[in-house]
Design a protein around this motif. Structure first.
Motif, PDB file in Angstrom:
ATOM      1  N   ARG A 165       0.759  -1.191   0.119  1.00 30.83           N
ATOM      2  CA  ARG A 165       0.056   0.154   0.004  1.00 30.83           C
ATOM      3  C   ARG A 165       0.725   1.257   0.073  1.00 30.83           C
ATOM      4  O   ARG A 165       1.753   1.359   0.791  1.00 30.83           O
ATOM      5  CB  ARG A 165      -0.791   0.093   1.025  1.00 30.83           C
ATOM      6  CG  ARG A 165      -1.857  -1.118   1.149  1.00 30.83           C
ATOM      7  CD  ARG A 165      -2.976  -1.123   2.104  1.00 30.83           C
ATOM      8  NE  ARG A 165      -3.947  -1.995   1.837  1.00 30.83           N
ATOM      9  CZ  ARG A 165      -5.136  -1.916   2.352  1.00 30.83           C
ATOM     10  NH1 ARG A 165      -5.797  -1.006   2.779  1.00 30.83           N
ATOM     11  NH2 ARG A 165      -6.008  -3.117   2.088  1.00 30.83           N
ATOM     12  N   LEU A 166       0.333   2.248  -0.957  1.00 30.98           N
ATOM     13  CA  LEU A 166       1.017   3.413  -0.944  1.00 30.98           C
ATOM     14  C   LEU A 166      -0.255   4.456  -0.100  1.00 30.98           C
ATOM     15  O   LEU A 166      -1.210   4.407  -0.657  1.00 30.98           O
ATOM     16  CB  LEU A 166       1.246   3.950  -2.396  1.00 30.98           C
ATOM     17  CG  LEU A 166       1.383   5.373  -2.683  1.00 30.98           C
ATOM     18  CD1 LEU A 166       2.352   6.104  -2.023  1.00 30.98           C
ATOM     19  CD2 LEU A 166       1.425   5.657  -4.161  1.00 30.98           C
ATOM     20  N   PHE A 167       0.324   5.321   0.661  1.00 32.18           N
ATOM     21  CA  PHE A 167      -1.016   5.961   1.295  1.00 32.18           C
ATOM     22  C   PHE A 167      -0.421   7.427   1.462  1.00 32.18           C
ATOM     23  O   PHE A 167       0.721   7.952   1.448  1.00 32.18           O
ATOM     24  CB  PHE A 167      -1.120   5.604   2.869  1.00 32.18           C
ATOM     25  CG  PHE A 167      -0.108   5.688   3.724  1.00 32.18           C
ATOM     26  CD1 PHE A 167       0.266   6.887   4.346  1.00 32.18           C
ATOM     27  CD2 PHE A 167       0.936   4.470   3.868  1.00 32.18           C
ATOM     28  CE1 PHE A 167       1.364   6.852   5.141  1.00 32.18           C
ATOM     29  CE2 PHE A 167       1.757   4.491   4.807  1.00 32.18           C
ATOM     30  CZ  PHE A 167       2.298   5.707   5.526  1.00 32.18           C
ATOM     31  N   MET A 168      -1.461   8.635   1.306  1.00 30.50           N
ATOM     32  CA  MET A 168      -1.161   9.528   1.512  1.00 30.50           C
ATOM     33  C   MET A 168      -2.340  10.630   2.128  1.00 30.50           C
ATOM     34  O   MET A 168      -3.419  10.194   2.018  1.00 30.50           O
ATOM     35  CB  MET A 168      -1.306  10.416  -0.176  1.00 30.50           C
ATOM     36  CG  MET A 168      -0.062   9.886  -0.970  1.00 30.50           C
ATOM     37  SD  MET A 168      -0.270  10.142  -2.757  1.00 30.50           S
ATOM     38  CE  MET A 168      -1.595   8.566  -2.884  1.00 30.50           C
ATOM     39  N   PHE A 169      -1.981  11.474   2.826  1.00 29.86           N
ATOM     40  CA  PHE A 169      -3.150  12.184   3.546  1.00 29.86           C
ATOM     41  C   PHE A 169      -2.574  13.741   3.871  1.00 29.86           C
ATOM     42  O   PHE A 169      -1.317  14.044   4.096  1.00 29.86           O
ATOM     43  CB  PHE A 169      -3.650  11.461   4.892  1.00 29.86           C
ATOM     44  CG  PHE A 169      -2.544  11.420   5.944  1.00 29.86           C
ATOM     45  CD1 PHE A 169      -2.565  12.352   6.923  1.00 29.86           C
ATOM     46  CD2 PHE A 169      -2.144  10.055   5.956  1.00 29.86           C
ATOM     47  CE1 PHE A 169      -1.444  12.057   7.939  1.00 29.86           C
ATOM     48  CE2 PHE A 169      -1.083   9.750   6.922  1.00 29.86           C
ATOM     49  CZ  PHE A 169      -0.737  10.921   7.942  1.00 29.86           C
ATOM     50  N   HIS A 170      -3.441  14.673   4.117  1.00 25.35           N
ATOM     51  CA  HIS A 170      -3.220  16.025   4.467  1.00 25.35           C
ATOM     52  C   HIS A 170      -3.533  15.968   6.053  1.00 25.35           C
ATOM     53  O   HIS A 170      -4.453  15.684   6.387  1.00 25.35           O
ATOM     54  CB  HIS A 170      -4.302  16.906   3.623  1.00 25.35           C
ATOM     55  CG  HIS A 170      -3.734  18.290   3.339  1.00 25.35           C
ATOM     56  ND1 HIS A 170      -2.403  18.658   2.852  1.00 25.35           N
ATOM     57  CD2 HIS A 170      -4.008  19.600   3.741  1.00 25.35           C
ATOM     58  CE1 HIS A 170      -2.090  19.815   2.871  1.00 25.35           C
ATOM     59  NE2 HIS A 170      -3.326  20.675   3.307  1.00 25.35           N
TER      60      HIS A 170
END
Length: 237
Positions: free
Chosen positions: A193-198
């Motif tokens: 998994r690649l994850f991104m969040f602000h």
């Protein structure tokens, strides 16, 4: 004599221009023959699957929405989690508006979202991570993009220098393979998994930007709130 030669040259130029335009028209009409791949539409993504998730942030008073949108394309599963809720008490005026079916004037909302891509191939996963980091840093370099962009830095963002803009977070505390922060955006990988969040919690509307609050991504409490989302299961169709 010179006049006739001049008229002959002019006629030749005009004829050449007409030939070029005719040839260009034929070329454009047959573009699908010369370059069929250019006109092939991208394969449509299947309709997304939207699921409701339980609450995970504190402080919500009403109108809480937490959804997971699932889509798949080219062997990659895309998970988009989106959360929002209203966090302030309604004034008497706001309550009257609500009873009339109108929006509150002073509603404050907290938003949080995370994007996850499930990419089994480790090389493609790392490439996707680098690409997303570069995309964000390039966005950070620009301002005033509503009508036109003002570039704040002349440095070209590349694969070789993108890590110069990334602040490494504690991968062990997050229980992930790698995790970095660029500006207010967090990027990382764990397993496939690649994850991104602000990390900015934006209170809207009528809130000055300097009152925007940031999640402390080094706080174990915050980590324990967000971390389970990264491992969220993909519901079966």
């Amino acid at each position: 004599m010179n006049g006739e030669r001049g008229r002959s040259v002019s006629t030749g130029v005009i004829a050449a221009i007409l030939i070029v335009f005719i040839a260009l028209g034929i070329f454009l009409q047959n573009l699908d023959v010369f370059f069929p791949q250019l006109l092939e539409p991208d394969p449509p993504m299947p309709p997304p699957n939207v699921r409701e998730l339980p609450s995970f942030l504190d402080g919500c008073l009403r109108n809480e929405v937490n959804t997971l949108t699932i889509a798949e394309k080219d062997g990659i599963v895309y998970l988009d989690q989106s959360y929002q809720c209203e966090i302030n008490e309604l004034s008497e005026a706001d309550q009257i508006l609500k009873e009339q079916g109108l929006g509150s004037i002073n509603t404050k909302e907290i938003h949080f979202s995370m994007e996850i891509q499930i990419i089994p191939d480790p090389v493609l996963r790392q490439q996707a991570l680098t690409k997303e980091m570069m995309k964000w840093q390039r966005l950070v370099q620009y301002a005033g993009c509503f009508y036109h962009c003002i570039r704040l830095s002349e440095t070209e963002i590349t694969e070789d220098n993108i890590l110069d803009y990334a602040f490494p977070l504690d991968a062990q505390a997050w229980r992930v393979d790698q995790i970095v922060q660029i500006d207010h955006q967090v990027f990382g990988t764990v397993g496939e998994r690649l994850f991104m969040f602000h990390i900015a919690d934006v209170l809207i509307p009528h809130e000055p930007s300097d009152e925007m609050t940031l999640l402390d991504v080094t706080d174990p409490f915050i980590i324990n709130k967000i971390r389970p989302l990264i491992d969220i299961e993909v519901p079966l169709s």
